[in-house]
Design a protein around this motif. Structure first.
Motif, PDB file in Angstrom:
ATOM      1  N   ASP A  19     -10.334   3.175  -2.781  1.00 10.00           N
ATOM      2  CA  ASP A  19      -9.043   2.919  -3.427  1.00 10.00           C
ATOM      3  C   ASP A  19      -8.125   2.110  -2.515  1.00 10.00           C
ATOM      4  O   ASP A  19      -7.363   1.257  -2.980  1.00 10.00           O
ATOM      5  CB  ASP A  19      -8.369   4.236  -3.814  1.00 10.00           C
ATOM      6  CG  ASP A  19      -9.169   5.015  -4.840  1.00 10.00           C
ATOM      7  OD1 ASP A  19      -9.859   4.358  -5.654  1.00 10.00           O
ATOM      8  OD2 ASP A  19      -9.120   6.252  -4.832  1.00 10.00           O
ATOM      9  N   VAL A  58       0.833  -1.202   0.000  1.00  5.92           N
ATOM     10  CA  VAL A  58       0.000   0.000   0.000  1.00  5.92           C
ATOM     11  C   VAL A  58       0.868   1.253   0.000  1.00  5.92           C
ATOM     12  O   VAL A  58       0.629   2.209  -0.748  1.00  5.92           O
ATOM     13  CB  VAL A  58      -0.940  -0.007   1.217  1.00  5.92           C
ATOM     14  CG1 VAL A  58      -1.660   1.338   1.350  1.00  5.92           C
ATOM     15  CG2 VAL A  58      -1.946  -1.142   1.112  1.00  5.92           C
ATOM     16  N   LEU A 115      -6.293  -1.612  -3.118  1.00  8.66           N
ATOM     17  CA  LEU A 115      -4.860  -1.880  -2.943  1.00  8.66           C
ATOM     18  C   LEU A 115      -4.635  -3.047  -1.987  1.00  8.66           C
ATOM     19  O   LEU A 115      -3.738  -3.872  -2.198  1.00  8.66           O
ATOM     20  CB  LEU A 115      -4.142  -0.629  -2.411  1.00  8.66           C
ATOM     21  CG  LEU A 115      -3.881   0.506  -3.403  1.00  8.66           C
ATOM     22  CD1 LEU A 115      -3.159   1.660  -2.699  1.00  8.66           C
ATOM     23  CD2 LEU A 115      -3.037   0.012  -4.569  1.00  8.66           C
ATOM     24  N   ALA A 123       2.527   1.911  -3.375  1.00  9.96           N
ATOM     25  CA  ALA A 123       1.531   2.363  -4.362  1.00  9.96           C
ATOM     26  C   ALA A 123       1.138   3.812  -4.123  1.00  9.96           C
ATOM     27  O   ALA A 123       0.986   4.595  -5.075  1.00  9.96           O
ATOM     28  CB  ALA A 123       0.300   1.457  -4.297  1.00  9.96           C
TER      29      ALA A 123
END
Length: 773
Positions: free
Chosen positions: A499, A477, A503, A480
């Protein structure tokens, strides 16, 4: 049927009531006075005129005739003049009466709110919001108590930006600061600045910069807490009503209003800020309360964490902040930020005064550790302040401080308030266990505690079997989110709920398909607290440094160093890259940085790695082999400037090279010990270039020889000798007729030793002597 009176019409003159009619006696007096004023001049001149005619005094008659005519005209004029004057002042009387009534009403309203105690209630709410010392990103445990902020707070040292107009906030004309100015810049506290606010308008807008964990938020909480309790008087500071807002939580509010109806600061304070405080939603502010405070020099407005605004929104936020500062010039504003975000993304007119937070020095470190341990021992023993409690606290503090002092790698990071707090917690929780050697090890241990050991000790079962698996999910996470730093829709620190679930789903599917992303998220937020939920379903890591550490850990796990190559000169990635370099042998990364002309990050990685004690002999040899090519690349720009006779650019580049050598940012000042311990090889390289390309006219060694000459009489011991310094400054052209020269000469016609213009040359001369330049 009784006839009703006709309704009044705006075209009809309203009838005067009998009550308003004057009495006959009053009318007689009014008419008599008016007639007297009008005809008194005519009565005197007319009587003389008639008298002279009867006596056949023709010459005198001719002389009095014009006067008689003028007085007759006066009578006619004065009649209309008085009537008009009466009408005008009747209207003005109405206006003044209305104003008086309005003033009485507003006074009654103000008194009503004053007696309601609203401001006292607000200050209590703001104080409650800031009373605890809760280190961001570090979860509480059973053995660690939460102290009150004021019990452990240690004042932060602030230094003025070296490029800010007005050295030490006193000089504006001189380009070169005096040693007294430099010393004043080194010892500034926030209260020193607030005491000067009403004498120095520059200090009404303050920017405070530091990297993560240096106590910027804690400093603002200290101000809000102190003003909330009306304890500012002991610092000699003026009275303000404090407002502490966190930009990471409120920047979205700026977007909720259309451009033609932009959110105003008073509305933000009354409609949003009050509701975020403990019991604040119950407060009902007086009309125009916030606006009046802002206009009347009574508001201290603090915006924390400009760097925590998504990169794509920072320009908009900076413009909004700048507009509010212009609109309310009497209020005092403080904005905090990490240096890179402020330098790159504060695109609007910046605050007029800029300061840096310095590392904790030895005394600050000692004070914090002793105060923190005293709180822990006292709370553990029911609040007792007995000698035995104090003795135990001093023993524990001394043990921690001795470890830090004995291990250079720990001491190098103990200037960071957050890391020092983490060390203290580690030391108390693991009594008898030595602290981790390096910063990355400290972060790794904290993550392991919060993801596994602590919940297990409390009998809580977590999803996924291994601590490493839980951490790897968060690493995925974190990386990203960091990679979204350049994405137009997302910021590098915050992420929306939906979102985040997307993830989490990928790494969870790989490790245990039965673990639902929402359940895993709930546990991380509620138990581990490495992720926190903000208003509006937005999530972020508890502290950005944990996100950066976890992102670097994921790059290591994936063995994909190439992910970092294109980001070597992106400021937002600098901490992540440094974390990564501290986890691996960074020789190849340094080479890649040099190939890509990313010399600054290459040097910082090399400098940090050279201090590590965990490298093998072969790794050290590889690192040593990079020294010469790194140095050649690092000084290439300085050499180019000197070769081309670009003396001003070379002067600025010299400062940049030196300040980054000691691990600081451009715009900061040197501490005396930083210059007294400046690497001799670096100093020799810089000085050699100056002496060579100026044909012996400029350079630190040239300046040192002048300073130590019999004519000047200086002593190279790092101390300030006023008379010798003045003679030196006149000799090299830094002073003219006793005053610092406002303009430097950037050509070879300048006096010998005029360049480079190091601001702390008197200290540097001692190091030059030691290095035998």
């Amino acid at each position: 049927m009784t006839q009703q009176p006709p309704e009044s019409s705006p075209d009809l003159e309203p009838a005067t009531s009998e009550v308003d009619q004057p009495s006959p006696e009053r009318k007689f007096v009014q008419n008599s006075v008016n007639a007297f004023i009008r005809w008194m001049p005519l009565g005197g001149s007319g009587w003389l005129f008639v008298s002279f005619v009867l006596q056949e005094e023709w010459a005198l008659t001719l002389l009095t005739f014009p006067v008689t005519v003028v007085t007759a005209v006066w009578a006619a004029y004065s009649k209309h003049f008085i009537e008009q004057l009466q009408a005008i002042y009747a209207e003005r009387g109405k206006e003044d009466a209305n104003k008086l009534v309005a003033w009485v009403d507003s006074t009654n309203e103000a008194l009503k709110w004053q007696f309601s105690g609203f401001e006292t209630k607000y200050l209590k709410c703001q104080r409650l919001d800031c009373q605890d010392d809760t280190p961001v990103g570090v979860r509480q445990s059973d053995r660690i108590f939460t102290p009150l902020l004021q019990e452990v707070f240690v004042p932060l040292r602030l230094t003025a930006d070296s490029v800010m107009p007005g050295y030490a906030l006193r000089k504006s004309a001189a380009e070169l600061p005096s040693p007294e100015d430099l010393e004043a810049c080194r010892v500034l506290l926030i209260w020193d600045l607030l005491r000067q606010v009403r004498q120095n308008s520059m200090l009404r807008q303050i920017a405070i910069r530091a990297w993560g964990g240096y106590g910027k938020t804690t400093l603002l909480k200290h101000l809000a807490y102190t003003y909330g309790g009306r304890e500012y008087r002991k610092y000699g500071a003026p009275r303000f009503v404090p407002f502490l807002l966190y930009l990471a939580r409120c920047w979205q509010k700026f977007q909720e209003f259309p451009k033609d109806d932009a959110l105003s600061l008073p509305n933000l304070l009354t409609q949003y800020h009050l509701a975020t405080l403990p019991q604040g939603s119950e407060l009902q502010p007086p009309p125009h309360w916030a606006r009046n405070l802002l206009k009347e020099n009574k508001a201290l407005v603090m915006f924390d964490g400009f760097d925590e605004v998504p990169p794509t929104e920072r320009s908009m936020v900076s413009e909004w902040l700048s507009q509010q500062m212009r609109h309310y010039p009497n209020a005092v504003f403080i904005v905090t930020s990490r240096p890179a975000a402020y330098r790159s993304d504060y695109t609007a007119k910046p605050p007029t005064a800029s300061f840096w937070v310095d590392d904790f020095n030895d005394d600050q470190r000692r004070r914090f550790v002793e105060q923190w341990y005293f709180c822990q021992e006292r709370y553990a023993r029911g609040g007792r302040r007995t000698p035995d409690v104090e003795h135990r606290a001093k023993q524990s503090a001394a043990s921690l401080l001795a470890q830090i002092e004995a291990r250079p790698e720990l001491k190098a990071i103990a200037g960071n308030v957050l890391l020092l707090n983490m060390m203290a917690r580690f030391h108390r929780e693991k009594e008898g266990v030595e602290l981790p050697n390096r910063k990355v090890e400290l972060y790794q241990d904290i993550c392991e505690m919060q993801l596994g050991r602590r919940p297990k000790a409390k009998g809580q079962s977590l999803l996924l079997n291994a601590i490493s698996q839980r951490q790897e999910v968060l690493q995925h996470v974190a990386l990203a989110m960091m990679q979204n730093a350049t994405d137009e829709d997302e910021g590098f620190k915050q992420i929306r709920h939906e979102d985040l679930l997307d993830l989490l789903a990928v790494p969870l599917q790989e490790r245990d398909p039965e673990v639902a992303p929402q359940k895993f998220l709930d546990q991380v937020v509620q138990i581990s607290e490495l992720l926190v939920e903000r208003e509006g379903g937005v999530y972020e890591f508890a502290h950005l440094s944990f996100q950066e550490f976890l992102a670097a850990s994921e790059v290591v796990r994936l063995k994909q160093e190439s992910l970092l190559y294109g980001l070597l000169e992106v400021d937002a990635w600098k901490p992540t890259i440094l974390f990564y370099a501290d986890m691996v042998n960074p020789t190849h990364l340094i080479r890649e940085a040099l190939n890509r002309q990313a010399v600054n990050i290459a040097y910082e990685i090399w400098r940090n790695t050279s201090k590590r004690i965990d490298l093998t002999l072969d790794e050290r040899r590889e690192l040593e082999a990079l020294k010469n090519p790194l140095q050649n690349s690092r000084y290439a720009k300085l050499e180019e400037y000197l070769r081309n006779g670009q003396w001003k650019e070379a002067d600025n580049e010299t400062y940049r090279l030196m300040i980054t050598t000691v691990g600081k940012e451009e715009g900061q000042y040197f501490e005396p010990e930083e210059l007294l311990n400046f690497p001799c090889e670096e100093l020799l390289a810089i000085d050699g270039l100056w002496v060579n390309y100026s044909e012996g006219r400029f350079g630190f060694s040239v300046q040192k020889d002048i300073y130590l000459s019999k004519e000047v009489g200086g002593i190279a011991d790092g101390k300030y000798y006023k008379e010798a310094w003045n003679r030196f400054c006149h000799k090299v052209g830094w002073k003219v007729d006793g005053n610092y020269a406002p303009i430097r000469k950037y050509d070879t016609s300048a006096p010998r030793g005029h360049l480079p213009r190091e601001r702390s040359a008197k200290i540097l001369f001692s190091r030059i002597q030691t290095c035998k330049l």
